[in-house]
Design an enzyme around this catalytic site. Structure first.
Site, PDB file in Angstrom:
ATOM      1  N   HIS A  64      -1.933  -5.334   1.494  1.00 41.88           N
ATOM      2  CA  HIS A  64      -3.203  -6.058   1.321  1.00 41.88           C
ATOM      3  C   HIS A  64      -2.901  -7.490   0.920  1.00 41.88           C
ATOM      4  O   HIS A  64      -1.969  -7.740   0.150  1.00 41.88           O
ATOM      5  CB  HIS A  64      -4.038  -5.416   0.202  1.00 41.88           C
ATOM      6  CG  HIS A  64      -5.144  -6.322  -0.272  1.00 41.88           C
ATOM      7  ND1 HIS A  64      -6.366  -6.382   0.356  1.00 41.88           N
ATOM      8  CD2 HIS A  64      -5.176  -7.263  -1.256  1.00 41.88           C
ATOM      9  CE1 HIS A  64      -7.107  -7.306  -0.240  1.00 41.88           C
ATOM     10  NE2 HIS A  64      -6.412  -7.855  -1.230  1.00 41.88           N
TER      11      HIS A  64
ATOM     12  N   GLU B  31      -9.476 -10.853  -7.519  1.00 45.00           N
ATOM     13  CA  GLU B  31      -8.540  -9.738  -7.334  1.00 45.00           C
ATOM     14  C   GLU B  31      -7.406  -9.766  -8.363  1.00 45.00           C
ATOM     15  O   GLU B  31      -6.990  -8.726  -8.871  1.00 45.00           O
ATOM     16  CB  GLU B  31      -7.965  -9.778  -5.913  1.00 45.00           C
ATOM     17  CG  GLU B  31      -9.026  -9.468  -4.863  1.00 45.00           C
ATOM     18  CD  GLU B  31      -8.483  -9.418  -3.445  1.00 45.00           C
ATOM     19  OE1 GLU B  31      -9.243  -9.036  -2.554  1.00 45.00           O
ATOM     20  OE2 GLU B  31      -7.309  -9.762  -3.223  1.00 45.00           O
TER      21      GLU B  31
ATOM     22  N   LYS C 102       0.842  -1.209   0.000  1.00 43.47           N
ATOM     23  CA  LYS C 102       0.000   0.000   0.000  1.00 43.47           C
ATOM     24  C   LYS C 102       0.879   1.261   0.000  1.00 43.47           C
ATOM     25  O   LYS C 102       2.101   1.172   0.180  1.00 43.47           O
ATOM     26  CB  LYS C 102      -0.920  -0.042   1.225  1.00 43.47           C
ATOM     27  CG  LYS C 102      -1.909  -1.226   1.206  1.00 43.47           C
ATOM     28  CD  LYS C 102      -2.860  -1.159   2.395  1.00 43.47           C
ATOM     29  CE  LYS C 102      -3.846  -2.314   2.379  1.00 43.47           C
ATOM     30  NZ  LYS C 102      -4.876  -2.194   3.447  1.00 43.47           N
TER      31      LYS C 102
ATOM     32  N   TYR D  23     -12.436  -2.773  -3.828  1.00 45.50           N
ATOM     33  CA  TYR D  23     -12.929  -2.899  -2.446  1.00 45.50           C
ATOM     34  C   TYR D  23     -14.451  -2.882  -2.372  1.00 45.50           C
ATOM     35  O   TYR D  23     -15.006  -2.569  -1.321  1.00 45.50           O
ATOM     36  CB  TYR D  23     -12.351  -1.780  -1.583  1.00 45.50           C
ATOM     37  CG  TYR D  23     -10.935  -2.042  -1.103  1.00 45.50           C
ATOM     38  CD1 TYR D  23     -10.639  -3.121  -0.270  1.00 45.50           C
ATOM     39  CD2 TYR D  23      -9.887  -1.204  -1.460  1.00 45.50           C
ATOM     40  CE1 TYR D  23      -9.348  -3.364   0.187  1.00 45.50           C
ATOM     41  CE2 TYR D  23      -8.581  -1.438  -1.000  1.00 45.50           C
ATOM     42  CZ  TYR D  23      -8.333  -2.514  -0.169  1.00 45.50           C
ATOM     43  OH  TYR D  23      -7.061  -2.745   0.289  1.00 45.50           O
TER      44      TYR D  23
ATOM     45  N   ASN E  13      -2.006  -0.013   6.968  1.00 50.40           N
ATOM     46  CA  ASN E  13      -1.434  -1.284   7.430  1.00 50.40           C
ATOM     47  C   ASN E  13      -0.540  -1.962   6.382  1.00 50.40           C
ATOM     48  O   ASN E  13      -0.384  -3.174   6.356  1.00 50.40           O
ATOM     49  CB  ASN E  13      -2.536  -2.220   7.937  1.00 50.40           C
ATOM     50  CG  ASN E  13      -3.564  -2.534   6.876  1.00 50.40           C
ATOM     51  OD1 ASN E  13      -3.464  -2.052   5.743  1.00 50.40           O
ATOM     52  ND2 ASN E  13      -4.540  -3.353   7.212  1.00 50.40           N
TER      53      ASN E  13
HETATM   54  P1  ADP Z   1      -7.712  -7.333   5.672  1.00 52.75           P
HETATM   55  O1  ADP Z   1      -7.012  -6.333   4.790  1.00 52.75           O
HETATM   56  O2  ADP Z   1      -6.852  -7.760   6.836  1.00 52.75           O
HETATM   57  O3  ADP Z   1      -8.295  -8.495   4.895  1.00 52.75           O
HETATM   58  P2  ADP Z   1     -10.439  -6.253   5.855  1.00 52.75           P
HETATM   59  O4  ADP Z   1     -10.766  -7.025   4.607  1.00 52.75           O
HETATM   60  O5  ADP Z   1     -11.348  -6.415   7.037  1.00 52.75           O
HETATM   61  O6  ADP Z   1      -8.938  -6.571   6.353  1.00 52.75           O
HETATM   62  O7  ADP Z   1     -10.397  -4.700   5.517  1.00 52.75           O
HETATM   63  C1  ADP Z   1      -9.805  -4.229   4.321  1.00 52.75           C
HETATM   64  C2  ADP Z   1      -8.958  -3.020   4.634  1.00 52.75           C
HETATM   65  O8  ADP Z   1      -9.820  -1.978   5.075  1.00 52.75           O
HETATM   66  C3  ADP Z   1      -7.947  -3.214   5.769  1.00 52.75           C
HETATM   67  O9  ADP Z   1      -6.727  -3.767   5.332  1.00 52.75           O
HETATM   68  C4  ADP Z   1      -7.774  -1.798   6.261  1.00 52.75           C
HETATM   69  O10 ADP Z   1      -6.822  -1.079   5.470  1.00 52.75           O
HETATM   70  C5  ADP Z   1      -9.151  -1.186   6.053  1.00 52.75           C
HETATM   71  N1  ADP Z   1      -9.931  -1.205   7.300  1.00 52.75           N
HETATM   72  C6  ADP Z   1     -10.503  -2.287   7.888  1.00 52.75           C
HETATM   73  N2  ADP Z   1     -11.141  -1.947   9.031  1.00 52.75           N
HETATM   74  C7  ADP Z   1     -10.967  -0.596   9.164  1.00 52.75           C
HETATM   75  C8  ADP Z   1     -11.376   0.361  10.131  1.00 52.75           C
HETATM   76  N3  ADP Z   1     -12.109   0.019  11.182  1.00 52.75           N
HETATM   77  N4  ADP Z   1     -10.995   1.651   9.933  1.00 52.75           N
HETATM   78  C9  ADP Z   1     -10.258   2.031   8.863  1.00 52.75           C
HETATM   79  N5  ADP Z   1      -9.835   1.159   7.898  1.00 52.75           N
HETATM   80  C10 ADP Z   1     -10.182  -0.141   8.049  1.00 52.75           C
END
Ligand code: ADP
Length: 142
Positions: free
Chosen positions: A117, A128, A11, A51, A114
């Site tokens: 992805h 994807e 990212k 997304y 974070n």
């Molecule tokens: P992952 O990426 O671990 O599969 P998710 O699919 O639940 O997690 O969420 C997709 C992305 O959305 C996350 O990697 C994160 O960047 C963002 N995200 C998830 N939950 C939150 C939140 N509560 N607030 C802000 N961004 C979030």
């Protein structure tokens, strides 16, 4: 164990922090083969469609704005149990809850920033990968 493919995106914070090399190194060291990779700057439409499963979530706008805030590096990884192996290397979604030594624990700032992805299942990975790469852009070993 099955040979799988998964999609990985470094990212904008991972690219800006100069962590591309270290992140891809960890994938290869774990036995995952990079069969495609590219740097790109996502358009709003590309990020929203990628997304779309999260479109009803409160953080959707923030997530899309973040993903288009700078360049990203998108890769397809192939190997045994690739989906789970890659997710294990990333760690929990929230870097504060991620295990020590995982990419998100080492480089992530908060749940929205974070660093990487990773697809969460084989079917999701298929969608994807198709979103960003055509078949002839994938280069598995023959
Ligand atoms: P992952 O990426 O671990 O599969 P998710 O699919 O639940 O997690 O969420 C997709 C992305 O959305 C996350 O990697 C994160 O960047 C963002 N995200 C998830 N939950 C939150 C939140 N509560 N607030 C802000 N961004 C979030």
């Amino acid at each position: 164990m099955a040979i799988e493919r998964t999609l990985s995106i470094v990212k904008p914070d991972g690219v800006a922090g100069k962590h591309i090399g270290e992140i891809l190194r960890r994938f290869e060291a774990a036995g995952l083969r990079i069969i495609a990779t590219k740097m790109t700057h996502l358009s709003r439409r590309e990020a929203e469609e990628f997304y779309y499963v999260h479109k009803e979530r409160g953080f959707f706008g923030e997530l899309v704005n973040y993903m288009i805030s700078g360049p990203v590096v998108i890769s397809v990884l192939e190997g045994e149990n690739a989906v789970l192996k890659h997710r294990d290397l990333l760690g929990a979604t929230d870097p504060k809850k991620a295990d020590k030594g995982t990419i998100r624990a080492d480089f992530g700032k908060d749940i929205g920033t974070n660093t990487v992805h990773g697809s969460d299942a084989v079917d999701t990975a298929k969608f994807e990968i198709g979103h960003f790469f055509s078949g002839c852009e994938l280069h598995p070993l023959k």
